[in-house]
Design an enzyme around this catalytic site. Structure first.
Site, PDB file in Angstrom:
ATOM      1  CG  MET A  30      -1.904  -1.410   1.130  1.00 18.25           C
ATOM      2  SD  MET A  30      -3.407  -0.894   1.878  1.00 18.25           S
ATOM      3  CE  MET A  30      -2.828  -0.724   3.652  1.00 18.25           C
ATOM      4  CG  LEU A  33       7.234   1.194  -0.893  1.00 12.37           C
ATOM      5  CD1 LEU A  33       8.078   0.770  -2.309  1.00 12.37           C
ATOM      6  CD2 LEU A  33       6.181   0.146  -0.587  1.00 12.37           C
ATOM      7  CG  HIS A  37       6.952  -1.985   2.252  1.00  5.07           C
ATOM      8  ND1 HIS A  37       6.926  -1.029   2.841  1.00  5.07           N
ATOM      9  CD2 HIS A  37       5.797  -2.601   2.116  1.00  5.07           C
ATOM     10  CE1 HIS A  37       5.849  -0.814   3.398  1.00  5.07           C
ATOM     11  NE2 HIS A  37       4.815  -2.039   3.068  1.00  5.07           N
TER      12      HIS A  37
HETATM   13  O1  PAF Z   1      -0.144  -5.593   3.824  1.00  6.30           O
HETATM   14  C1  PAF Z   1      -0.480  -4.711   3.052  1.00  6.30           C
HETATM   15  O2  PAF Z   1       0.150  -3.789   2.755  1.00  6.30           O
HETATM   16  C2  PAF Z   1      -1.883  -4.779   2.384  1.00  6.30           C
HETATM   17  O3  PAF Z   1      -2.945  -5.525   3.411  1.00  6.30           O
HETATM   18  C3  PAF Z   1      -1.946  -5.617   1.128  1.00  6.30           C
HETATM   19  C4  PAF Z   1      -1.425  -7.157   1.093  1.00  6.30           C
HETATM   20  C5  PAF Z   1      -1.000  -4.925   0.010  1.00  6.30           C
HETATM   21  C6  PAF Z   1      -3.270  -5.806   0.517  1.00  6.30           C
HETATM   22  O4  PAF Z   1      -3.688  -4.321   0.237  1.00  6.30           O
END
Ligand code: PAF
Length: 281
Positions: A30, A33, A37
């Protein structure tokens, strides 16, 4: 690095890559970052021929509109980070591209989405499952990478993938932590200085649970950990549960079968933080 905004462009590019025999890794995010991530991205890069990241703040998984509005959005810097990390393509659709109509699937996850996050954030996991299913349909990845910090989400994604027959291998990646133990999260940037100082107490509490594990009852562990964290005026525990890894059923005693995981959600002011730690592995 390609920046792709529509599913049509994404599918046609990926179809060509697949036809060349390329194995595709996928990191759904989402945005906002952080190093957590980026560790998923590094793994996706190492284990696949090409990898795709998505950046989409999914409105369907927010049960609280204020939380959705406050969610950090940093697309420009996200794109820079991903380009530097050798990402082949970023899919960053808008809401209409992802949800062209109002009909949204309803999943039956049984017990799995009734506890912990599911109990306090009704509808959250249905929203996660809906968006990850759509993304898997579009990307058809060979492997998809998820952080273990969202432990219950990982379990739900596995369940959704099994229900939908996705052949994607779901890869679980360890939680990345700051030097003081705080689990990395996009929400950490919203903490005040005082809350940020207090927040490592969450991981300390989980470590305490692990230390106590072999000599105390689960009830004693819970009481102790919750009291320890709530002793900080900045923090308020929402739940602390010890569950079996696969079923997410509450552990009955330290001798319960399989891996036991301590899962916690804590409010620091308005900011809700989650973390978890395996107690016996
Ligand atoms: O973990 C996340 O950032 C979100 O829940 C995901 C898996 C990208 C789904 O929107």
């Amino acid at each position: 690095m390609k920046e792709i905004r529509t599913r049509a462009v994404l599918s046609s590019w990926l179809a060509k890559e697949r036809a060349k025999g390329k194995r595709i890794g996928f990191v759904p995010t989402m945005g906002a970052l952080h190093a957590g991530h980026m560790s998923l991205a590094a793994r996706a890069r190492a284990e696949n021929d090409i990898y795709v990241c998505s950046v989409f703040v999914n409105p369907k998984q927010f049960n609280n509109p204020a939380d959705l509005a406050a969610y950090p959005r940093t697309l420009e810097s996200d794109l820079e980070k991903l380009a530097r990390a050798g990402c082949d393509a970023v899919f960053c659709p808008d809401v209409l591209e992802m949800y062209p109509d109002e009909a949204v699937k309803r999943y039956d996850f049984g017990h799995l989405d009734k506890v912990m996050e599911g109990k306090f954030r009704p509808g959250h996991f249905n929203g996660v499952a809906v968006v990850v299913d759509k993304l898997f349909e579009m990307v058809k990845p060979d492997r998809a990478y998820f952080g273990r910090k969202d432990f219950q989400q990982l379990r739900i994604v596995r369940e959704m993938a099994a229900l939908e027959g996705h052949e994607t291998e779901i890869v679980s990646c360890p939680t990345e932590r700051e030097d003081d133990g705080l689990a990395m999260s996009s929400r950490n940037v919203r903490l005040t200085e005082g809350q940020r100082k207090a927040a490592p107490r969450i991981f300390k509490g989980l470590m305490k649970a692990r230390e106590m594990f072999s000599s105390y009852s689960l009830e004693e562990i819970k009481e102790n950990v919750v009291a320890f964290i709530n002793r900080s005026p900045e923090l308020q525990v929402e739940y602390f549960d010890i569950v079996c890894e696969n079923t997410l059923l509450p552990a009955v005693s330290p001798d319960s079968q399989g891996e036991l995981v301590a899962c916690i959600a804590v409010y620091a002011g308005e900011v809700r933080l989650i973390d978890n730690l395996s107690l016996n592995s």
